[in-house]
Design a protein around this motif. Structure first.
Motif, mmCIF file in Angstrom:
data_model
loop_
_atom_site.group_PDB
_atom_site.id
_atom_site.type_symbol
_atom_site.label_atom_id
_atom_site.label_comp_id
_atom_site.label_asym_id
_atom_site.label_seq_id
_atom_site.Cartn_x
_atom_site.Cartn_y
_atom_site.Cartn_z
ATOM 1 N N GLN A 383 10.266 52.537 29.756
ATOM 2 C CA GLN A 383 10.769 53.361 28.653
ATOM 3 C C GLN A 383 11.288 54.707 29.163
ATOM 4 N N PHE A 386 14.678 54.131 30.843
ATOM 5 C CA PHE A 386 15.697 53.877 29.812
ATOM 6 C C PHE A 386 16.123 55.189 29.153
ATOM 7 N N LYS A 387 15.150 56.037 28.876
ATOM 8 C CA LYS A 387 15.454 57.323 28.236
ATOM 9 C C LYS A 387 16.312 58.192 29.162
ATOM 10 N N LYS A 388 15.944 58.238 30.436
ATOM 11 C CA LYS A 388 16.715 59.038 31.394
ATOM 12 C C LYS A 388 18.138 58.510 31.560
ATOM 13 N N GLU A 389 18.304 57.203 31.454
ATOM 14 C CA GLU A 389 19.621 56.593 31.631
ATOM 15 C C GLU A 389 20.385 56.470 30.315
ATOM 16 N N ASN A 390 19.755 56.939 29.233
ATOM 17 C CA ASN A 390 20.369 56.827 27.898
ATOM 18 C C ASN A 390 20.720 55.371 27.603
ATOM 19 N N TRP A 391 19.730 54.507 27.814
ATOM 20 C CA TRP A 391 19.919 53.059 27.753
ATOM 21 C C TRP A 391 18.971 52.490 26.704
ATOM 22 N N SER A 392 19.413 51.491 25.980
ATOM 23 C CA SER A 392 18.500 50.911 24.977
ATOM 24 C C SER A 392 18.621 49.389 24.976
#
Length: 392
Positions: A383, A386-392
């Motif tokens: 998680q 994902f947050k650091k990569e702006n990924w969902s």
């Protein structure tokens, strides 16, 4: 959009504890996979285990995580040995447990001798266990090949037998049935995989790892000869060559999936500050220095053998596109590292190393055991990335 990042997951203490999956592991991989069970991000499983085949470890992980893991996604401690082809035609003594002979052959080694074969050829060498001593004086051994190097795959079962026979081979220059003459130095090449002093299984306290066996071997050799045991190569985490190989497999995986974006960032998730975090941070330093045409940072000169040796025949070196910019370390609290008061808000709290658990040939740098992030478990690590990569 295609991912511009990938994950390097440690196994023991992060995804499993012994034969049991860590509860957060399945959650993490449900997030990482799409509805058909295919991974949406390149993933490599980077473990210092080595007493098994890649295919067997892939099957174990598939069962534990509930999705298909291929052998090409698994890096065992010995996997980079396939790059050391200058030793592939030599007669090598192999130690460890499990399918060591098959592992060596799969890695490209053509002539291997196991500890058990050596013991049978020279039954007078193994004397500690009195029940295994020969009842009668055996005839002289003839026709046994001269050993030209030693590969230490992992911790063996009978340490006293392996320690004795390895020392015999080094002192006799590969002819352990001979009388002791002048001790050869430098000794025969020694390649060692997996330097972990400790690892985490189902027991509440960490267990001895191969690093503990290496410590015994080094100290016995020095006590007997007065000289340091030297390694031709030390591979497995935290060695830089292992992370270079992991980066290569991440990029190959992305290429195979048809993802066009270059991989920019790696996230290394582990539970052991002295192998997982040290290794990821060391590789991060390497990536930074490589961008300035330097070779390596943070390792004693004597250890750098692992990189130059592979210079001419590393596919990953030829293929290197310099796209990867960073390797961030994420420490989880489900294995070797435990924080009694929950997850610390400041990574400084976990890195006050009072006893150095790393290998003799790695200098202790406190900054290298300081994780970029500390989270509770592997799901939190995913998680966070994902947050650091702006990924969902």
């Amino acid at each position: 959009q295609p991912p511009a990042f990938g994950f390097l997951f440690d196994v023991d203490g992060v995804l499993v504890r012994g034969s049991q999956a860590v509860p957060a592991a399945r959650q993490a991989f449900q997030t990482l996979a799409d509805s058909s069970g295919r991974l949406r991000v390149p993933v490599v499983f980077l473990t210092n285990a080595g007493n098994c085949l890649r295919s067997a470890k892939a099957r174990e992980l598939s069962q534990a995580l509930g999705l298909q893991v291929s052998p090409e996604q698994v890096i065992l401690s010995h996997s980079p040995l396939r790059l050391f082809n200058q030793f592939h035609q030599k007669c090598m003594l192999v130690t460890g447990q499990g399918p060591v002979e098959e592992n060596a052959q799969n890695l490209g080694f053509k002539h291997v001798v196991t500890i058990e074969a050596l013991r049978k050829a020279y039954p007078l060498l193994d004397m500690v266990d009195q029940s295994r001593r020969p009842k009668e004086l055996p005839p002289p051994t003839t026709g046994f090949p001269t050993i030209e190097g030693v590969i230490l795959f992992g911790e063996p079962v009978r340490w006293e037998t392996s320690l004795q026979l390895i020392i015999d081979v080094l002192l006799s220059n590969g002819n352990p049935g001979a009388e002791l003459q002048d001790i050869p130095y430098p000794h025969l090449p020694v390649l060692a995989c997996n330097m972990d002093l400790l690892w985490m299984a189902e027991a509440r306290m960490p267990r001895f790892g191969h690093g503990t066996f290496l410590l015994c071997l080094e100290n016995i050799y020095k006590k007997v000869t007065g000289r340091e045991l030297k390694y031709e190569a030390l591979i497995g985490k935290p060695s830089t060559v292992t992370y270079r190989y992991a980066e290569y497999l991440i990029r190959e995986q992305a290429k195979k999936q048809g993802w066009k974006s270059p991989i920019r960032h790696l996230y290394a998730v582990g539970d052991n500050p002295m192998s997982d975090i040290y290794g990821a941070n060391l590789y991060n330093n390497y990536l930074k220095s490589a961008r300035h045409n330097q070779v390596q940072a943070g390792v004693k000169t004597s250890l750098q053998a692992a990189s130059p040796q592979t210079k001419d025949h590393l596919e990953l070196r030829k293929d290197r596109d310099n796209s990867v910019e960073s390797c961030e370390s994420i420490l989880v609290c489900t294995g070797v590292y435990r924080h009694s008061a929950g997850v610390p808000s400041n990574t400084e709290e976990c890195t006050k190393e009072t006893v150095f658990h790393g290998h003799r040939d790695f200098c202790f740098d406190p900054s290298l055991v300081k994780a970029s992030y500390i989270v509770q478990d592997v799901n939190d690590a995913v998680q966070l990335a994902f947050k650091k990569e702006n990924w969902s």
